[in-house]
Design an enzyme around this catalytic site. Structure first.
Site, PDB file in Angstrom:
ATOM      1  CB  CYS A 184      -0.937  -0.001   1.197  1.00 20.41           C
ATOM      2  SG  CYS A 184      -1.796  -1.574   1.385  1.00 20.41           S
TER       3      CYS A 184
ATOM      4  CB  SER B 210      -9.511   1.916   4.014  1.00 23.73           C
ATOM      5  OG  SER B 210      -8.629   0.820   3.961  1.00 23.73           O
TER       6      SER B 210
ATOM      7  CB  ILE C 162     -12.432  -3.144  -2.172  1.00 23.58           C
ATOM      8  CG1 ILE C 162     -12.170  -4.173  -1.065  1.00 23.58           C
ATOM      9  CG2 ILE C 162     -11.921  -3.609  -3.527  1.00 23.58           C
ATOM     10  CD1 ILE C 162     -10.738  -4.550  -0.843  1.00 23.58           C
TER      11      ILE C 162
ATOM     12  CE  LYS D 101     -14.084   3.837   7.715  1.00 24.40           C
ATOM     13  NZ  LYS D 101     -14.795   3.681   6.468  1.00 24.40           N
TER      14      LYS D 101
ATOM     15  CG  HIS E  94      -6.367   2.063   0.760  1.00 23.98           C
ATOM     16  ND1 HIS E  94      -5.229   2.617   0.216  1.00 23.98           N
ATOM     17  CD2 HIS E  94      -5.912   1.061   1.583  1.00 23.98           C
ATOM     18  CE1 HIS E  94      -4.160   1.983   0.674  1.00 23.98           C
ATOM     19  NE2 HIS E  94      -4.537   1.045   1.487  1.00 23.98           N
TER      20      HIS E  94
END
Lengths: 388, 388
Positions: free
Chosen positions: A87, A211, A213, A332, A336
């Site tokens: 990430c 958070s 998908i 959030k 993300h």
């Protein structure tokens, strides 16, 4: 080492983008950034792309060449490099692009991030994301990221008396900020009760602590600071850039309530920028789960270790607080798309520094972007400023 | 920009390494390189790892942090960055490491490459490798890499009268060289008849025209040239570094018998080194299929376009020829752990320049490494020399 400026930004809407492909998402963000900088493909010397797992999400590797090609740049033969640290892939792309310009190797660099996560079913996404952890010692034994961050949350509650409501308030604040961000995935305000009463994902975290998908892409154009005014009247300068690593497994850390990679990356970036945490006016931090934002505010030095819960409870991280955190809505609520997040953070901070953030605008001259890979195996920190 | 030197090399055996894991392979190569440079982990400023598809081969992303961690360096928090451009991932890692040292950003950089390919069954490997092509316009329609390179071979035969036996001779030469390389996957000589009569993979290419599925890792230690003698009496200098991209799809090329990314990357590297192709004494080139070596000798300027078949037929690329190609055995016989190949090439050329290549030693002062991603969407070229 030359100073480096951002002269163009681009970002797609974040969400479940059924009508967009991986490549079309990136092209949309890239075209926005180039058009913002008023440059054409032929002016680009190099491309860095942050992407976590196109290999598993869409069965496609070699994505930097793909993007260069679909941007119509194949005949220009520019170096196109994908970087990956789960990430934090976007943050890595920003740092590599910064280094390429700062070193004098390249003059005009596009850095971008992209992820198309909704082409697989939901339980597959969780399995794919688990590849950011230590497959042999975490994922194989059933640990998922909600589970790992839930352990951090429980320990933080135990160690520092952090209240469950304080953790939930991160989601409430970030959802509220996202109501003013037309590109955010979730543009609805929520209450603390809504967070607490939502489906448990991993105790104590619920669905609204997590958070989502997301599909999305973001891009920046970087040039040497001394040439920035050829492209724009309002460049934003990269004053500091830090990257650090740590154990990939959570269980190997000295203290699971501290992400040392964040502490070290921040130390490097603050030193390079010649500033203290108190000089930061606004920050986009890596709130993959609500507890992660509390850790970030502590590890970045906005409060003492253990005081992150109090910081949010007192409203200090709200838009009109001492140190507004995640005005975009954060991971959030803005969403993300893992490889894109680190670049989107820089797009948001640039937009804030330029006073172009609309209803979510905060008063700021210096901003910070903080991107984390996995449970803290990698972190990047960048300091941006209107001042050269 | 500072000059950069290689002061340590490491490489595992290449092959089906059932007793080694992804992480143990890399540690073995890394420890060799550090021990060769006589340095410890605490001296390392930064790590770059080339890896194509650990995500799909072993369900693990975030591999640079993993490697930093399992190398015992987690407490040092060094930046650890994975780079990826399919089979050119190793070449990209070398270039990023070169840039980090040349720019003055880092003093001591480890660059490595690793791939563990045999933990999946054979038809899965081919599917995973197809992710280096354009998934939507090549792989989905059934094109695999043997098929793509077979089309190049047929066109080269048609266009330039290249003989099938000349193409097969690449395999014969590289298998012969590998008989003298104790780390090679295949250490047996083969005949032209053996190549021609083997199972057809994609007409006209047979099994023996194709590089194998391989596990392996390789690593280098890079430092500024002016400090090289602190580490070794025999540094090898990186005199040129080039990277270029092209269309990811073969069908979009102007000419499928020319890999323009190679031509452009070589142009950059030759110019930086201030040399001509005729100054190169030895080269490791990207022979993922036999025809690819013929293209490489042309695109790197060792002969005219269309003359690559004649070059090998006349023996000029043998160990005692004018321009020995692939003394290690190349991808074809030494093996092709995709992310590691670009680094292994630099290990071989360094070993050759230092006169430590045993029975396969060639007479050389300047060497070249050439790494290709996919069917030519990415290429890197590096020039190494004993002379500072």
């Amino acid at each position: 080492m030359r100073d480096v400026a951002i002269v163009g930004v681009g970002c797609t809407e974040f969400g479940e983008m059924w009508d967009s492909s991986f490549r079309s998402l990136f092209i949309e963000a890239g075209v926005q950034a180039l058009s913002d900088a008023d440059i054409k493909g032929k002016h680009i010397d190099e491309i860095y792309i942050g992407n976590m797992s196109a290999g598993r999400f869409i069965a496609q590797e070699h994505v930097a060449a793909l993007i260069s090609d679909y941007s119509g740049m194949s005949e220009l033969h520019v170096p196109a490099t994908r970087v990956e640290a789960a990430c934090a892939s976007g943050g890595l792309a920003l740092r590599q692009g910064y280094m390429a310009v700062a070193s004098g190797i390249s003059d005009t660099v596009v850095v971008g991030g992209v992820e198309k996560m909704t082409d697989v079913v939901s339980n597959q996404s969780i399995e794919i994301l688990a590849a950011a952890s230590d497959r042999e010692w975490e994922a194989f034994y059933g640990a998922t990221f909600p589970g790992l961050y839930a352990m951090i949350a429980n320990r933080h509650i135990h160690e520092y008396g952090t209240k469950r409501e304080q953790i939930a308030q991160v989601a409430v604040k970030n959802h509220y900020n996202a109501t003013m961000n037309p590109k955010a995935q979730f543009q609805r305000a929520i209450s603390i009760e809504k967070v607490l009463n939502a489906t448990k994902v991993a105790d104590p975290l619920t669905l609204f602590d997590s958070s989502p998908i997301t599909d999305g892409a973001a891009a920046l154009v970087l040039v040497p600071a001394e040439k920035a005014h050829q492209y724009t009247d309002t460049p934003v300068y990269i004053k500091g850039s830090g990257q650090a690593s740590d154990t990939i497994s959570l269980h190997d850390r000295r203290d699971i309530c501290t992400i040392e990679a964040t502490v070290e990356a921040a130390k490097t970036a603050y030193k390079m920028a010649g500033i203290q945490p108190s000089d930061v006016d606004v920050a986009e931090v890596h709130d993959c789960f609500t507890i992660a934002e509390i850790l970030a505010t502590e590890d970045l030095g906005f409060c003492e270790k253990g005081e992150g819960g109090k910081l949010i409870e007192e409203g200090k991280t709200e838009l009109d607080g001492d140190i507004p955190i995640n005005p975009s809505g954060g991971l959030k609520a803005c969403g993300h798309p893992v490889g894109a997040t680190g670049i989107k953070q820089a797009v948001e901070i640039t937009t804030q520094l330029l006073g172009e953030a609309g209803d979510r605008q905060v008063d700021c001259e210096t901003g910070l972007c903080h991107n984390v890979g996995g449970s803290g195996g990698t972190a990047t920190v960048h300091i941006l400023s209107r001042e050269a």
